[in-house]
Design a protein around this motif. Structure first.
Motif, PDB file in Angstrom:
ATOM      1  N   LEU A  81       2.416   1.283  -5.665  1.00  0.00           N
ATOM      2  CA  LEU A  81       2.370   0.510  -4.288  1.00  0.00           C
ATOM      3  C   LEU A  81       0.907   1.472  -3.658  1.00  0.00           C
ATOM      4  O   LEU A  81       0.469   0.253  -2.800  1.00  0.00           O
ATOM      5  CB  LEU A  81       3.610   0.539  -3.594  1.00  0.00           C
ATOM      6  CG  LEU A  81       5.029   1.003  -3.980  1.00  0.00           C
ATOM      7  CD1 LEU A  81       6.199   1.405  -2.895  1.00  0.00           C
ATOM      8  CD2 LEU A  81       5.040  -0.608  -4.369  1.00  0.00           C
ATOM      9  N   ASN A 104      -1.599   0.560  -4.482  1.00  0.00           N
ATOM     10  CA  ASN A 104      -2.313  -0.800  -5.125  1.00  0.00           C
ATOM     11  C   ASN A 104      -2.323  -1.581  -3.847  1.00  0.00           C
ATOM     12  O   ASN A 104      -3.073  -2.642  -3.593  1.00  0.00           O
ATOM     13  CB  ASN A 104      -2.237  -1.763  -6.485  1.00  0.00           C
ATOM     14  CG  ASN A 104      -2.601  -0.488  -7.810  1.00  0.00           C
ATOM     15  OD1 ASN A 104      -3.609   0.305  -7.598  1.00  0.00           O
ATOM     16  ND2 ASN A 104      -2.121  -0.243  -8.693  1.00  0.00           N
ATOM     17  N   ASN A 105      -0.912  -2.043  -3.709  1.00  0.00           N
ATOM     18  CA  ASN A 105      -0.572  -2.640  -2.285  1.00  0.00           C
ATOM     19  C   ASN A 105      -1.468  -2.574  -1.046  1.00  0.00           C
ATOM     20  O   ASN A 105      -1.554  -3.605  -0.630  1.00  0.00           O
ATOM     21  CB  ASN A 105       0.843  -3.005  -2.663  1.00  0.00           C
ATOM     22  CG  ASN A 105       1.589  -3.437  -3.899  1.00  0.00           C
ATOM     23  OD1 ASN A 105       1.039  -3.551  -4.374  1.00  0.00           O
ATOM     24  ND2 ASN A 105       2.844  -3.111  -3.756  1.00  0.00           N
ATOM     25  N   TYR A 115      -4.295  -5.350   0.415  1.00  0.00           N
ATOM     26  CA  TYR A 115      -4.352  -5.525   1.598  1.00  0.00           C
ATOM     27  C   TYR A 115      -5.558  -5.307   2.669  1.00  0.00           C
ATOM     28  O   TYR A 115      -6.462  -6.274   2.871  1.00  0.00           O
ATOM     29  CB  TYR A 115      -3.729  -5.271   2.500  1.00  0.00           C
ATOM     30  CG  TYR A 115      -1.730  -5.647   2.435  1.00  0.00           C
ATOM     31  CD1 TYR A 115      -1.311  -7.304   2.896  1.00  0.00           C
ATOM     32  CD2 TYR A 115      -0.824  -4.844   1.622  1.00  0.00           C
ATOM     33  CE1 TYR A 115      -0.536  -7.510   2.790  1.00  0.00           C
ATOM     34  CE2 TYR A 115       0.313  -5.841   1.760  1.00  0.00           C
ATOM     35  CZ  TYR A 115       0.875  -7.148   1.876  1.00  0.00           C
ATOM     36  OH  TYR A 115       1.653  -7.405   1.849  1.00  0.00           O
ATOM     37  N   LYS A 150      -7.187 -12.181  -8.737  1.00  0.00           N
ATOM     38  CA  LYS A 150      -6.399 -12.114  -8.913  1.00  0.00           C
ATOM     39  C   LYS A 150      -5.823 -12.006 -10.215  1.00  0.00           C
ATOM     40  O   LYS A 150      -5.712 -13.029 -10.719  1.00  0.00           O
ATOM     41  CB  LYS A 150      -5.548 -12.599  -8.061  1.00  0.00           C
ATOM     42  CG  LYS A 150      -3.409 -11.837  -8.703  1.00  0.00           C
ATOM     43  CD  LYS A 150      -2.350 -12.997  -7.647  1.00  0.00           C
ATOM     44  CE  LYS A 150      -1.083 -12.619  -8.482  1.00  0.00           C
ATOM     45  NZ  LYS A 150      -0.415 -13.411  -9.241  1.00  0.00           N
TER      46      LYS A 150
END
Length: 361
Positions: free
Chosen positions: A323, A325-326, A330, A350
């Motif tokens: 997580l 990486n999220n 952002y 992406k």
């Protein structure tokens, strides 16, 4: 006393709110015993025991309940209903268990049982006597062409039945032929190669990470100690498998069940080059034993995996989470959105992760 309007069967319902002081718990149980004066009438007890919650368990209390209600024939289905504004949910007891609306209960091992004093001796007795046949079937014959295997697979088949699927054009298909075609086309596309160029030139610039000595160590046969370590590292209270037994059972009673479980795990991993279909283990029918084998392989690779994984691959680095990486994504998007000055531009790319992980190439 509750009388069923349908068949006229009478049963008792008792709402029991135990004394909040722990020192009065024995008096509360004695009071409940005094109410046990209709042994031939089914009895449902709704318990609210504050001091039990404070004890973080029902240690020793289940025996009293069994003593009170043993031999009674009351059966039903309990559901939690949703309330719109209250933080307390109503309970619905459906006594019409003869219909098709009740759920089939499956065995689930409760971790709190190991707190009972006689439980270990009971596990040992069952494991070494009447449980021997079931244990042998599960460890040795669960994936063979036997009645035991087919009965077990049939139960899971009923629960996992696919009723309908939508194709790529969002058209709904319910027939068996339609479901088969959608499934076949999906996996045919997934596991088909789109063609690729010769990668030898690229691979020549990649230095080997695993030495011959490391590879030699990875090829050693697994030992009893490695199985034990895999069991110890498992999360005790995670959801159990199809047999309802979680890792906490094996961890607590390893001195009883460890020998047979170890033999099975090592025997399964000993098949290096499977030649027959019965040498492949169906993951869908595996439970904690499969997780043990997976942990054994993971532990074996941990000694060399850091030579193969770059530090930028956060999901594979100890102490990091996927997580994370999220959060990075952002922050990048936040920077791009608020960048107002400068002639140098930036962009974010992406990647299609399904192609990177699920496909042939």
């Amino acid at each position: 006393m509750v009388e069923d309007d349908g068949e006229g069967q009478a049963w008792r319902c008792t709402g029991f709110y135990g004394a909040p002081e722990e020192r009065l718990c024995e008096e509360s149980w004695n009071l409940l015993r005094q109410l046990n004066d209709f042994p031939n009438v089914p009895w449902m007890i709704a318990l609210c025991l504050i001091w039990v919650i404070k004890d973080n368990g029902l240690h020793g209390k289940w025996g009293i309940l069994k003593e009170l209600i043993s031999g009674r024939g009351l059966t039903g289905v309990l559901d939690h209903l949703v309330h719109s504004f209250s933080d307390q949910y109503p309970l619905l007891v459906n006594m019409d268990v003869g219909g098709n609306n009740h759920r089939v209960s499956h065995f689930k091992f409760e971790a709190i049982w190991i707190m009972e004093d006689p439980y270990e001796s009971e596990v040992r007795r069952l494991w070494e006597s009447s449980k021997q046949c079931a244990r042998a079937n599960w460890l040795s014959n669960r994936d063979r062409n036997t009645t035991y295997f087919h009965n077990y697979a049939s139960q899971r088949k009923k629960r996992n039945r696919v009723v309908y699927l939508r194709d790529e054009s969002s058209i709904l298909h319910e027939s068996n032929l339609g479901l088969l075609n959608i499934t076949k086309e999906y996996f045919t596309s997934l596991f088909s190669s789109n063609g690729m160029n010769d990668v030898n030139e690229v691979l020549q610039g990649v230095a080997p990470c695993i030495s011959s000595d490391m590879n030699e160590n990875l090829l050693w046969d697994f030992s009893f100690i490695e199985v034990c370590n895999a069991v110890k590292l498992m999360s005790s209270l995670k959801a159990p498998g199809e047999d309802g037994i979680g890792a906490v059972f094996y961890q607590r009673f390893w001195h009883i069940v460890g020998k047979e479980v170890t033999e099975y795990c090592i025997k399964t991993l000993a098949v290096s080059n499977p030649e027959n279909m019965n040498q492949f283990k169906p993951i869908s029918l595996c439970n904690i034993l499969y997780k043990m084998i997976s942990n054994m392989l993971v532990n074996s690779l941990q000694s060399v995996i850091h030579y193969c994984i770059d530090e930028a691959q956060s999901a594979f680095v100890p102490g990091r989470l996927k997580l994370d990486n999220n959060l990075v994504a952002y922050e990048i998007l936040h920077f791009l959105k608020h960048k107002k000055m400068g002639r140098m531009g930036s962009f974010a790319l992406k990647l299609d992760m399904s192609k990177a992980y699920d496909r042939v190439e």
